[in-house]
Design an enzyme around this catalytic site. Structure first.
Site, PDB file in Angstrom:
ATOM      1  N   ASP A   1      92.167  17.448  48.148  1.00 42.34           N
ATOM      2  CA  ASP A   1      92.477  19.105  47.855  1.00 42.34           C
ATOM      3  C   ASP A   1      93.158  19.764  47.334  1.00 42.34           C
ATOM      4  OD1 ASP A   1      90.027  19.240  49.145  1.00 42.34           O
ATOM      5  OD2 ASP A   1      90.820  19.087  51.143  1.00 42.34           O
TER       6      ASP A   1
ATOM      7  N   ASP B   1      88.328  30.675  61.024  1.00 42.67           N
ATOM      8  CA  ASP B   1      89.433  30.088  60.467  1.00 42.67           C
ATOM      9  C   ASP B   1      90.231  32.092  60.761  1.00 42.67           C
ATOM     10  OD1 ASP B   1      89.063  27.990  58.667  1.00 42.67           O
ATOM     11  OD2 ASP B   1      87.912  29.689  57.323  1.00 42.67           O
TER      12      ASP B   1
ATOM     13  N   ASP C   1      89.268  25.652  46.952  1.00 45.05           N
ATOM     14  CA  ASP C   1      89.674  25.031  47.623  1.00 45.05           C
ATOM     15  C   ASP C   1      90.063  23.662  48.143  1.00 45.05           C
ATOM     16  OD1 ASP C   1      88.603  23.573  50.968  1.00 45.05           O
ATOM     17  OD2 ASP C   1      86.917  22.708  49.687  1.00 45.05           O
TER      18      ASP C   1
ATOM     19  N   HIS D   1      84.963  16.662  45.887  1.00 40.62           N
ATOM     20  CA  HIS D   1      83.722  15.793  47.001  1.00 40.62           C
ATOM     21  C   HIS D   1      83.517  14.648  45.397  1.00 40.62           C
ATOM     22  CE1 HIS D   1      84.080  19.008  50.540  1.00 40.62           C
ATOM     23  NE2 HIS D   1      84.591  17.906  50.122  1.00 40.62           N
TER      24      HIS D   1
ATOM     25  N   GLU E   1      76.734  22.380  49.902  1.00 37.39           N
ATOM     26  CA  GLU E   1      78.033  21.962  49.478  1.00 37.39           C
ATOM     27  C   GLU E   1      77.994  20.545  49.741  1.00 37.39           C
ATOM     28  OE1 GLU E   1      83.020  21.807  49.845  1.00 37.39           O
ATOM     29  OE2 GLU E   1      81.570  23.754  49.763  1.00 37.39           O
TER      30      GLU E   1
ATOM     31  N   GLU F   1      82.433  20.925  44.699  1.00 43.74           N
ATOM     32  CA  GLU F   1      83.168  20.630  44.712  1.00 43.74           C
ATOM     33  C   GLU F   1      84.296  19.825  44.049  1.00 43.74           C
ATOM     34  OE1 GLU F   1      86.738  18.789  47.610  1.00 43.74           O
ATOM     35  OE2 GLU F   1      85.501  21.081  48.964  1.00 43.74           O
TER      36      GLU F   1
ATOM     37  N   ASP G   1      83.456  24.997  44.343  1.00 41.03           N
ATOM     38  CA  ASP G   1      84.995  25.021  45.183  1.00 41.03           C
ATOM     39  C   ASP G   1      86.357  23.849  43.750  1.00 41.03           C
ATOM     40  OD1 ASP G   1      84.000  25.817  47.141  1.00 41.03           O
ATOM     41  OD2 ASP G   1      84.722  24.492  48.319  1.00 41.03           O
TER      42      ASP G   1
ATOM     43  N   HIS H   1      85.501  29.836  56.646  1.00 43.13           N
ATOM     44  CA  HIS H   1      84.935  29.874  57.301  1.00 43.13           C
ATOM     45  C   HIS H   1      85.360  30.732  58.964  1.00 43.13           C
ATOM     46  CE1 HIS H   1      86.185  26.512  56.222  1.00 43.13           C
ATOM     47  NE2 HIS H   1      84.525  25.045  56.340  1.00 43.13           N
TER      48      HIS H   1
ATOM     49  N   ASP I   1      90.287  12.840  49.840  1.00 44.15           N
ATOM     50  CA  ASP I   1      89.773  13.998  49.091  1.00 44.15           C
ATOM     51  C   ASP I   1      91.666  14.850  49.834  1.00 44.15           C
ATOM     52  OD1 ASP I   1      89.198  16.566  48.313  1.00 44.15           O
ATOM     53  OD2 ASP I   1      87.350  16.513  50.376  1.00 44.15           O
TER      54      ASP I   1
END
Length: 431
Positions: A305, A100, A335, A267, A228, A264, A292, A97, A303
Site C-alpha cells: 500500500d 476509522d 488507499d 490487489h 473491491e 485497487e 484505489d 470505514h 500488499d
C-alpha cells in the site's frame, strides 16, 4: 484549528517551485473538455492517513498521533486534523470505514451511538469544507469476531451483526452525500478446506450482496454499489479474487447490472494481473466504477500500500479509465500509507502531494495518447477483418458451412505481426 500541521501552508500549483508544491496537478487545467480535478476526483483514505499506527507483520506501532485512543473527544480531534489536511491538499473527496472514525463501544448499540455522533460531526465539518465523501464502507475484518469472515461466517449471528453494520454505514454514507458505497471482503474466504463449505459460504455472500442492493433501492441511495476485488490476503482463498471472479459471482446472483467494481492497483498485482488489465476487463464488462490508487513493493511480494510513483504504470491505468468514458460517481482514492519510518506531519502531506502529481502527469500522458489516436487506430486496424461482410457472416454461420467455404475458396491465411514493440515504443513517447 489544531497544531498538528503548523507551518505547512495550503499547497499550490507551481511547476517551478523548489519547495513542496504541485508541479503537475493543476485542478483547473482543461483536458478533453473537463477540469483535471474532475477527471481525477482524488480522495484521501481516512484509515491509512489517520487510523493506521505504523505497524507491520514483524513490528508494532511507530506512529504516535495525538488523536490515537478510543474516546469521542479524540475521534473529533482526528476529524479536525483530517479536514485540515484535506484543505492543505485541496482534496475534493475522502473515504472512510466505520471503525476509522468512531471508537468501538461495549455493544453494537454503543458503537452505533458513537458512529452516529461522529457522522453528525463530520457533517458539520463538511459544511465549512470543499471536501465531499466519495464513499463509505464497513470494517468487517479487523475485530476478532470477523476472523472467519462476515457474510461468509459459519456463525449466523456474525452474519446478522455484519448486515446491521452495513445498514448503518449505508445510512451514514447517504446522510453525508456519499457518491458510492463500497464492500470488500477482507476475510471472506478460507484458510483451510478442511473446515469450509464453499457452496454454503458463496450462497451467504450472494444473499448478503442482494440485501445490500435491495436496501440501496429502499432508501433511495443514488450512488453506486462497488465491490473491491481482494486476492489471497489475508486468507488463502477469497471469493472476490479479481474482476473476472467477481463478475462471475455477480452473474450467478443476478447483480451484474446493480454492482460495479472498485479496483485497487495492489490487489490487481496480487491476483497476478496488471492494473490496466483489471481496469480494461471491468470496462469491457460494463462494471468499472472507481479505483484505489497505490502500489506494491515488487521485491516484498505482498500488499504494501505505497503511494504511486511510477508515471508509465499510472498513465496506462488512466488510459483505460478514459477509454471507458472516465469516472462517473467513482474517483481516485489513495488507499496508500506512509512507510513506518515516515513519522512527521510533513511526510503525510508530501506522500499525498507526490501521488497527486504522479497521477496528474499520468493522466496528461493518457490524454495525449488518446488525442494522438495512433494506439486506437492500430487496434482498429488489427480487428478490421471482423468489420467486413466476411467477418460478420462468420459469426452468423455454423462449423459445417464454414468448413465447406474454407475448402471451396482455397483461402490460405498467414499470421500478421502484433507489433508489440512498436506500440511499446509509441507509449514511451508520451510517458
Amino acid at each position: 484549528m489544531t497544531d498538528f500541521f503548523t507551518g505547512i501552508d495550503k499547497l499550490e500549483y507551481n511547476p517551478d517551485s523548489t519547495s513542496l508544491a504541485f508541479r503537475h496537478y493543476n485542478p483547473e487545467e482543461m483536458l478533453l473538455g473537463k477540469r483535471m480535478e474532475d477527471h481525477l476526483r482524488f480522495a484521501v483514505a481516512y484509515w491509512h492517513s489517520f487510523a493506521w499506527p505504523g505497524g507491520d507483520p514483524f513490528g508494532g506501532a511507530t506512529f504516535e498521533r495525538p488523536w490515537f485512543g478510543e474516546t469521542m473527544e479524540l475521534a473529533r480531534l482526528k476529524a479536525d486534523v483530517a479536514f485540515e489536511m484535506f484543505d492543505i491538499l485541496g482534496a475534493p473527496y475522502f473515504c472512510w470505514h466505520d471503525a476509522d472514525i468512531r471508537p468501538e463501544g461495549d455493544s453494537f448499540k454503543e458503537s452505533r451511538r458513537n458512529f452516529e455522533d461522529i457522522i453528525d460531526y463530520l457533517a458539520e465539518k463538511m459544511e465549512h469544507s470543499q471536501t465531499r465523501l466519495l464513499w463509505g464502507t464497513a470494517n468487517m475484518f479487523s475485530h476478532r469476531r470477523f476472523m472467519s469472515g462476515a457474510a461468509t461466517n459459519p456463525d449466523p449471528e456474525i452474519f446478522a451483526w455484519s448486515a446491521a453494520t452495513v445498514k448503518l454505514c449505508m445510512d451514514a454514507t447517504q446522510k453525508l452525500g456519499g457518491e458510492n458505497y463500497v464492500l470488500w471482503g477482507g476475510r471472506e474466504g478460507y484458510e483451510t478446506l478442511l473446515n469450509t463449505d464453499l457452496k454454503r459460504e458463496r450462497a451467504q455472500a450472494g444473499r448478503f450482496l442482494q440485501m445490500v442492493v435491495d436496501y440501496k433501492h429502499k432508501i433511495g441511495f443514488k450512488g453506486a454499489i462497488l465491490v473491491e476485488p481482494k486476492p489471497q490476503e489475508p486468507s488463502k482463498h477469497q471469493y472476490d479474487f479479481d474482476v473476472a471472479t467477481v463478475y462471475g459471482f455477480l452473474k450467478e446472483f443476478g447483480l451484474e447490472s446493480e454492482v460495479q467494481m472498485n479496483i485497487e492497483q495492489g490487489h490487481a498485482i496480487l491476483a497476478g494481473h496488471s492494473f490496466e488489465h483489471e481496469l480494461a476487463l471491468a470496462a469491457s464488462l460494463g462494471i468499472l466504477g472507481s479505483i484505489d490508487m497505490n502500489r506494491n513493493d515488487y521485491q516484498s511480494g505482498w500488499d504494501t500500500d505505497q503511494f504511486p510513483n511510477n508515471v508509465p504504470e499510472v498513465a496506462l491505468a488512466y488510459y483505460e479509465v478514459l477509454r471507458a468514458g472516465g469516472f462517473k460517481t467513482g474517483g481516485t482514492n489513495f488507499d496508500a500509507k506512509l512507510r513506518r519510518q515516515s513519522l512527521d506531519p510533513l511526510d503525510l502531506i508530501a506522500g499525498h502531494a507526490g501521488a497527486m502529481d504522479v497521477c496528474a502527469r499520468g493522466l496528461k500522458a493518457a490524454v495525449a495518447m488518446l488525442e494522438d489516436g495512433t494506439l486506437e487506430n492500430k487496434r482498429n486496424e488489427r480487428y478490421a477483418g471482423w468489420d467486413s461482410e466476411y467477418g460478420k457472416s462468420l459469426l452468423q454461420s455454423d462449423l459445417a458451412s464454414i468448413a465447406d467455404d474454407v475448402e471451396s475458396s482455397g483461402i490460405d491465411p498467414q499470421p500478421r505481426s502484433g507489433q508489440q514493440e512498436v506500440l511499446e515504443n509509441l507509449v514511451n513517447r508520451f510517458v
